[in-house]
Design a protein around this motif. Structure first.
Motif, PDB file in Angstrom:
ATOM      1  N   LEU A   1       0.849  -1.200   0.000  1.00  0.00           N
ATOM      2  CA  LEU A   1       0.000   0.000   0.000  1.00  0.00           C
ATOM      3  C   LEU A   1       0.880   1.243   0.000  1.00  0.00           C
ATOM      4  O   LEU A   1       0.544   2.257  -0.625  1.00  0.00           O
ATOM      5  CB  LEU A   1      -0.930   0.008   1.216  1.00  0.00           C
ATOM      6  N   ASP A   2       1.996   1.164   0.691  1.00  0.00           N
ATOM      7  CA  ASP A   2       2.936   2.274   0.723  1.00  0.00           C
ATOM      8  C   ASP A   2       3.442   2.552  -0.701  1.00  0.00           C
ATOM      9  O   ASP A   2       3.476   3.701  -1.167  1.00  0.00           O
ATOM     10  CB  ASP A   2       4.099   1.909   1.658  1.00  0.00           C
ATOM     11  N   GLU A   3       3.792   1.476  -1.414  1.00  0.00           N
ATOM     12  CA  GLU A   3       4.302   1.637  -2.786  1.00  0.00           C
ATOM     13  C   GLU A   3       3.229   2.190  -3.723  1.00  0.00           C
ATOM     14  O   GLU A   3       3.551   2.767  -4.755  1.00  0.00           O
ATOM     15  CB  GLU A   3       4.731   0.267  -3.354  1.00  0.00           C
ATOM     16  N   ARG A   4       1.969   1.974  -3.381  1.00  0.00           N
ATOM     17  CA  ARG A   4       0.876   2.327  -4.300  1.00  0.00           C
ATOM     18  C   ARG A   4      -0.011   3.461  -3.776  1.00  0.00           C
ATOM     19  O   ARG A   4      -1.149   3.607  -4.213  1.00  0.00           O
ATOM     20  CB  ARG A   4       0.028   1.084  -4.566  1.00  0.00           C
ATOM     21  N   LYS A   5       0.557   4.256  -2.881  1.00  0.00           N
ATOM     22  CA  LYS A   5      -0.197   5.351  -2.260  1.00  0.00           C
ATOM     23  C   LYS A   5      -1.008   6.200  -3.220  1.00  0.00           C
ATOM     24  O   LYS A   5      -2.121   6.614  -2.941  1.00  0.00           O
ATOM     25  CB  LYS A   5       0.799   6.307  -1.600  1.00  0.00           C
ATOM     26  N   LYS A   6      -0.380   6.531  -4.382  1.00  0.00           N
ATOM     27  CA  LYS A   6      -0.989   7.486  -5.310  1.00  0.00           C
ATOM     28  C   LYS A   6      -1.845   6.801  -6.375  1.00  0.00           C
ATOM     29  O   LYS A   6      -2.349   7.442  -7.280  1.00  0.00           O
ATOM     30  CB  LYS A   6       0.108   8.293  -6.026  1.00  0.00           C
ATOM     31  N   GLN A   7      -1.936   5.471  -6.267  1.00  0.00           N
ATOM     32  CA  GLN A   7      -2.660   4.719  -7.301  1.00  0.00           C
ATOM     33  C   GLN A   7      -4.158   4.706  -7.000  1.00  0.00           C
ATOM     34  O   GLN A   7      -4.564   4.597  -5.839  1.00  0.00           O
ATOM     35  CB  GLN A   7      -2.106   3.283  -7.294  1.00  0.00           C
ATOM     36  N   ARG A   8      -4.970   4.835  -8.085  1.00  0.00           N
ATOM     37  CA  ARG A   8      -6.417   4.737  -7.883  1.00  0.00           C
ATOM     38  C   ARG A   8      -6.762   3.319  -7.420  1.00  0.00           C
ATOM     39  O   ARG A   8      -6.251   2.337  -7.960  1.00  0.00           O
ATOM     40  CB  ARG A   8      -7.146   5.043  -9.185  1.00  0.00           C
ATOM     41  N   SER A   9      -7.640   3.239  -6.437  1.00  0.00           N
ATOM     42  CA  SER A   9      -7.881   1.951  -5.785  1.00  0.00           C
ATOM     43  C   SER A   9      -8.509   0.916  -6.708  1.00  0.00           C
ATOM     44  O   SER A   9      -8.297  -0.273  -6.533  1.00  0.00           O
ATOM     45  CB  SER A   9      -8.778   2.164  -4.576  1.00  0.00           C
ATOM     46  N   GLU A  10      -9.275   1.382  -7.708  1.00  0.00           N
ATOM     47  CA  GLU A  10      -9.927   0.408  -8.599  1.00  0.00           C
ATOM     48  C   GLU A  10      -8.900  -0.375  -9.413  1.00  0.00           C
ATOM     49  O   GLU A  10      -9.192  -1.455  -9.910  1.00  0.00           O
ATOM     50  CB  GLU A  10     -10.933   1.104  -9.533  1.00  0.00           C
ATOM     51  N   SER A  11      -7.673   0.181  -9.549  1.00  0.00           N
ATOM     52  CA  SER A  11      -6.661  -0.530 -10.327  1.00  0.00           C
ATOM     53  C   SER A  11      -5.763  -1.422  -9.453  1.00  0.00           C
ATOM     54  O   SER A  11      -4.817  -2.015  -9.934  1.00  0.00           O
ATOM     55  CB  SER A  11      -5.799   0.468 -11.104  1.00  0.00           C
ATOM     56  N   LEU A  12      -6.084  -1.529  -8.171  1.00  0.00           N
ATOM     57  CA  LEU A  12      -5.332  -2.455  -7.314  1.00  0.00           C
ATOM     58  C   LEU A  12      -5.776  -3.888  -7.605  1.00  0.00           C
ATOM     59  O   LEU A  12      -6.913  -4.109  -8.031  1.00  0.00           O
ATOM     60  CB  LEU A  12      -5.622  -2.170  -5.832  1.00  0.00           C
ATOM     61  N   SER A  13      -4.900  -4.835  -7.325  1.00  0.00           N
ATOM     62  CA  SER A  13      -5.295  -6.243  -7.463  1.00  0.00           C
ATOM     63  C   SER A  13      -6.280  -6.569  -6.332  1.00  0.00           C
ATOM     64  O   SER A  13      -6.395  -5.807  -5.360  1.00  0.00           O
ATOM     65  CB  SER A  13      -4.070  -7.145  -7.341  1.00  0.00           C
ATOM     66  N   GLY A  14      -6.934  -7.734  -6.456  1.00  0.00           N
ATOM     67  CA  GLY A  14      -7.895  -8.152  -5.425  1.00  0.00           C
ATOM     68  C   GLY A  14      -7.250  -8.197  -4.045  1.00  0.00           C
ATOM     69  O   GLY A  14      -7.824  -7.739  -3.059  1.00  0.00           O
ATOM     70  N   GLY A  15      -6.045  -8.756  -3.999  1.00  0.00           N
ATOM     71  CA  GLY A  15      -5.344  -8.884  -2.711  1.00  0.00           C
ATOM     72  C   GLY A  15      -5.001  -7.526  -2.131  1.00  0.00           C
ATOM     73  O   GLY A  15      -5.127  -7.298  -0.922  1.00  0.00           O
ATOM     74  N   GLU A  16      -4.568  -6.614  -3.017  1.00  0.00           N
ATOM     75  CA  GLU A  16      -4.219  -5.271  -2.539  1.00  0.00           C
ATOM     76  C   GLU A  16      -5.464  -4.526  -2.045  1.00  0.00           C
ATOM     77  O   GLU A  16      -5.403  -3.780  -1.065  1.00  0.00           O
ATOM     78  CB  GLU A  16      -3.519  -4.490  -3.660  1.00  0.00           C
TER      79      GLU A  16
END
Ligand code: ATP
Length: 245
Positions: free
Chosen positions: A135-150
């Protein structure tokens, strides 16, 4: 015995005219990990939704029985107060994160009702990013583009950012690859070691009974077995019906 943190007694719940829980009773002590296991449709999610008193239209309606927190009835309490005043948070199945917001924004939103200060909030951001480096690495990423696990990690992270001390998890292993699933459960164990009380519902009964201290088996809206997890794992009926023989 001291008063349990959560005590659900003889709870009857309906959706419209259909009764889904027929007199469920269980307790969760402070610092405990308790699991509710059972087949599809047994009433596990309904039980958690009844405790967190989600607003309609999702809400199951409590017909009778009681839900007590530290010995006081919380029936009818507003769901946001349950989070902000009792520090009791539900991580629902399906996750309910805001897909168009970034990871950081989702976490921030979860702090809205906190009554403690920025120091505690900053400590919890640090804790979430330490527990879930992804989550730290992906702070600025829109949540809909996270994997299911993320997304699952973000859902747990949001509960932590709400300042929860008691987390109720609806199928946290759902959709996770085995390695991520073990990571998630290890993280939850770490949280419990820090004092977090956990109520877990799981279809993966083997996993749940290895993880929790005590368990309850729900079958069609009723508790049919209960006890310490090591005893439940040896119960012939439980073994046959839920643990693959
Ligand atoms: P699963 O593991 O499949 O999620 P569960 O043990 O969590 O199952 P619940 O979702 O609590 O089971 O469902 C209990 C019963 O209540 C089921 O018969 C289900 O069909 C019914 N039910 C659940 N939600 C609703 C709803 N919104 N409206 C009407 N009936 C519902």
């Amino acid at each position: 015995m001291s008063t349990p943190l959560l005590e659900v007694s003889d709870l009857y719940v309906k959706y419209g005219n259909i009764e889904a829980l027929h007199g469920i009773s269980f307790t969760v002590g402070e610092g405990e990990i308790v699991t509710l296991i059972g087949a599809n449709g047994a009433g596990k999610s309904t039980t958690l939704m009844s405790v967190s008193q989600l607003p309609p239209p999702e809400a199951p309606k409590v017909i009778s029985g009681d839900i007590k927190f530290r010995g006081k009835s919380i029936l009818g309490m507003a769901p946001d107060k349950i989070v902000s005043d009792l520090h009791l948070a539900l991580v629902p199945e399906g996750r309910h994160i805001f897909g168009n917001l970034t990871v950081e924004e989702n976490l921030k939103l979860a702090t809205f009702a906190r009554k403690d200060g920025q120091t505690e909030i900053n400590r919890d951001y640090k804790r979430v990013y330490t527990l879930f480096p992804r989550l730290d690495e992906r702070k600025k990423q829109r949540s809909e583009s996270l994997s299911g696990g993320e997304q699952q990690m973000l859902a747990v992270g949001r509960a932590l950012m709400s300042g929860t001390k008691f987390i109720m998890l609806d199928e946290p292993s759902m959709g996770l690859a085995p390695l991520l699933m073990y990571d998630m459960f290890r993280t939850l164990k770490d949280l419990n070691a820090e004092g977090m009380t956990i109520l877990l519902i799981e279809q993966n009964a083997n996993l749940a009974l290895k993880f929790a201290h005590r368990g309850y088996v729900i079958d069609t809206g009723e508790i049919v077995a209960e006890g310490p997890c090591d005893e439940l794992m040896e119960d012939p009926e439980v073994k046959k019906a839920y643990l693959g023989g």
